[in-house]
Design a protein around this motif. Structure first.
Motif, PDB file in Angstrom:
ATOM      1  N   PRO A   1       0.668  -1.350   0.197  1.00 19.79           N
ATOM      2  CA  PRO A   1      -0.201  -0.356  -0.444  1.00 19.79           C
ATOM      3  C   PRO A   1       0.393   1.421   0.036  1.00 19.79           C
ATOM      4  O   PRO A   1       0.266   2.509  -0.434  1.00 19.79           O
ATOM      5  CB  PRO A   1      -0.861  -0.192   1.185  1.00 19.79           C
ATOM      6  N   ARG A   2       2.044   1.511   0.348  1.00 25.43           N
ATOM      7  CA  ARG A   2       3.190   2.382   0.294  1.00 25.43           C
ATOM      8  C   ARG A   2       3.616   2.734  -1.374  1.00 25.43           C
ATOM      9  O   ARG A   2       4.045   3.564  -1.405  1.00 25.43           O
ATOM     10  CB  ARG A   2       3.659   2.338   1.400  1.00 25.43           C
ATOM     11  N   ASN A   3       3.740   1.605  -1.387  1.00 27.13           N
ATOM     12  CA  ASN A   3       4.543   1.837  -3.073  1.00 27.13           C
ATOM     13  C   ASN A   3       2.895   0.849  -4.193  1.00 27.13           C
ATOM     14  O   ASN A   3       3.224  -0.063  -5.209  1.00 27.13           O
ATOM     15  CB  ASN A   3       5.355   0.789  -3.197  1.00 27.13           C
ATOM     16  N   PRO A   4       1.878   0.872  -4.363  1.00 36.72           N
ATOM     17  CA  PRO A   4       0.547   0.860  -5.051  1.00 36.72           C
ATOM     18  C   PRO A   4       0.679   0.241  -6.364  1.00 36.72           C
ATOM     19  O   PRO A   4       0.488  -0.701  -7.046  1.00 36.72           O
ATOM     20  CB  PRO A   4      -0.356   1.412  -4.377  1.00 36.72           C
ATOM     21  N   ASP A   5       1.271   1.388  -7.614  1.00 39.84           N
ATOM     22  CA  ASP A   5       2.392   1.370  -8.601  1.00 39.84           C
ATOM     23  C   ASP A   5       3.068   0.782  -9.492  1.00 39.84           C
ATOM     24  O   ASP A   5       3.582   0.399 -10.251  1.00 39.84           O
ATOM     25  CB  ASP A   5       2.203   2.619  -8.465  1.00 39.84           C
ATOM     26  N   THR A   6       3.727   0.278  -7.707  1.00 39.75           N
ATOM     27  CA  THR A   6       4.971  -0.750  -8.372  1.00 39.75           C
ATOM     28  C   THR A   6       4.989  -2.178  -7.667  1.00 39.75           C
ATOM     29  O   THR A   6       4.972  -2.162  -6.302  1.00 39.75           O
ATOM     30  CB  THR A   6       6.632  -0.144  -7.328  1.00 39.75           C
ATOM     31  N   ARG A   7       5.130  -3.456  -8.054  1.00 40.34           N
ATOM     32  CA  ARG A   7       5.000  -4.592  -7.300  1.00 40.34           C
ATOM     33  C   ARG A   7       6.716  -4.951  -7.021  1.00 40.34           C
ATOM     34  O   ARG A   7       7.719  -4.940  -7.606  1.00 40.34           O
ATOM     35  CB  ARG A   7       4.472  -5.786  -8.797  1.00 40.34           C
TER      36      ARG A   7
END
Length: 477
Positions: A265-271
């Protein structure tokens, strides 16, 4: 004259069970294969003495104020434990731990049981299911259960009696996980039976950290197999994590550390490049195991390497990983709350074969089994064992506290456990100091342990008094 209880196995659990039943006035036949005519012993034992210590001579911490093992020691002393009596009488210097002279300890237990008028020691191997006319049996044969008896148990239960290198994953106290870095989520937000879609704790790694982590796993020192373990194969479904890492740098990313279906959730755009998942291990939700992280890496290196994982930098481990030959049953599925086999209630189980780890834990489960069998023989309904005691929490883990349902509804892997405060029911309400002020910060952890220990010992004392009073009165009639 009461019919005897038959106890199979003269290790710590069987010896303690025999003592407890006999002191309540019930005759016992203790069957031990070591010392039987023509029997060569086992790969691990050196003598035919009862309660022989085959590994360490330490019973671990004797601190009953803030250590779960020490609390269990104290409870067993309250319950007239022969193992603790012999241990105290043969103590050797070991700081805050209780360590014993192994020969003196075994000699003391052997003498006490041999001299008890209600105990008969039979030197023989029970190579299959006990005869039908043995209507009360305690099986306490430990991790080296003979092949004949193990096969008979397997045939009776339909569940695997595990006799291979048991792969154990580390277990972490949940309150030591940094949730500012970790997050709750099931893969693809899947909602399984009893789940919410947020059933795992997830710890993400970037590529650089993942590669350092793989290097550390490959380079770490592993413990050596003992000679009698070397021909026992790994369980294919539980390869050590360092073995998987050595098979290829990407192996773990396509195995237990695969990042698919998870979103930080702190980096939602990066897997994330890789993700370590932890799964709830007990019904209380106080312990989480590291999924797929079974290992034979030495303990010191394990702690150092696993603290590289984001969110686990300050992790406290209830148990580190390990791999060793073991034989134990799937107790939460197979046993009832009184340690009886559901498929054949005349059979009780005690000691390491039930899925507890450690000398004292094994003896404690034997103590409980002996008391239960004796009370049953006397026609008594024993008072309920308080869950807040160390013994109660350990038995609770064996008989139902372990999480047995997976997301797919199949039984989860049940693995042995030492006693620890993570098995105890949580305390209600805030912790207060002597002045009535709320305990905060670093002092809170110690205060919690002290409060749990105090509660446990008070409950154990009350249970012991009620149990002994009723059993002794019935035996005297």
């Amino acid at each position: 004259m009461l019919k005897p209880i038959h106890i199979i196995g003269g290790g710590l659990a069987g010896s303690e069970a025999a003592w407890q039943a006999a002191r309540l006035g019930v005759p016992v036949v203790l069957h031990e294969m070591r010392g039987a005519p023509g029997h060569g012993g086992t790969e691990a034992h050196k003598t035919d003495g009862l309660a022989e210590l085959v590994c360490s001579n330490s019973f671990r911490s004797d601190d009953a104020t803030a250590n779960a093992v020490g609390v269990l020691h104290a409870e067993m002393r309250q319950l007239s434990s022969l193992i603790m009596e012999a241990g105290d009488a043969n103590q050797v210097p070991a700081g805050g731990a209780l360590a014993v002279d192994r020969d003196g300890f075994s000699d003391a237990v052997t003498a006490a049981l041999s001299n008890h008028p209600l105990i008969t020691i039979s030197r023989e191997e029970i190579g299959g299911l006990p005869p039908e006319d043995w209507d009360s049996v305690i099986i306490a044969t430990g991790p080296l259960t003979g092949a004949g008896l193990a096969d008979a148990i397997l045939g009776l239960t339909g569940q695997d009696a595990l006799a291979f290198f048991d792969a154990i994953a580390p277990i972490v106290h949940v309150d030591s996980i940094d949730m500012d870095k970790a997050w709750f989520q099931s893969r693809y937000d899947k909602v399984g039976p009893g789940g919410t879609g947020k059933d795992y704790i997830n710890c993400a790694m970037d590529e650089a950290l993942y590669n350092r982590f793989i290097d550390a796993l490959i380079e770490a020192d592993a413990t050596e197999f003992r000679q009698w373990e070397k021909d026992t194969p790994y369980f294919d479904g539980c390869l050590p994590i360092e073995v998987m890492a050595a098979r290829g740098r990407e192996t773990l990313r396509f195995g237990p550390m695969k990042p698919v279906g998870l979103t930080d959730p702190r980096n939602p755009d990066t897997r994330p490049h890789a993700v370590v998942q932890l799964r709830q291990d007990n019904a209380l939700g106080t312990l989480f195991n590291m999924v797929g992280f079974q290992t034979k890496i030495k303990y010191g290196a394990q702690s150092e390497i696993f603290k590289m994982i984001p969110g686990l930098e300050q992790a406290r481990f209830a148990r580190l990983g390990g791999i060793h030959r073991n034989t134990y049953i799937n107790s939460p599925v197979l046993l009832d709350g009184q340690l009886r086999l559901k498929a054949q209630p005349r059979l009780r189980f005690a000691g390491q074969i039930t899925g507890c780890e450690g000398y004292i834990e094994s003896a404690a489960v034997g103590l409980y089994a002996g008391r239960l069998a004796a009370s049953e023989r006397l026609g008594l309904a024993p008072p309920n064992l308080p869950a807040e005691t160390a013994l109660g929490s350990l038995v609770g883990h064996i008989t139902g506290g372990h999480q047995v349902a997976s997301d797919e509804g199949a039984p989860r892997s049940f693995q042995p456990m030492n006693v620890n405060f993570g098995l105890f029911p949580p305390l209600d309400g805030p912790l207060l100091d002597a002045d009535g002020k709320r305990v905060k910060g670093k002092a809170k952890g110690l205060a919690r342990k002290q409060a749990m220990a105090k509660r446990a010992l008070a409950s154990a004392q009350a249970w012991s008094g009620a149990f002994d009073e009723a059993a002794m009165a019935q035996a005297a009639e």
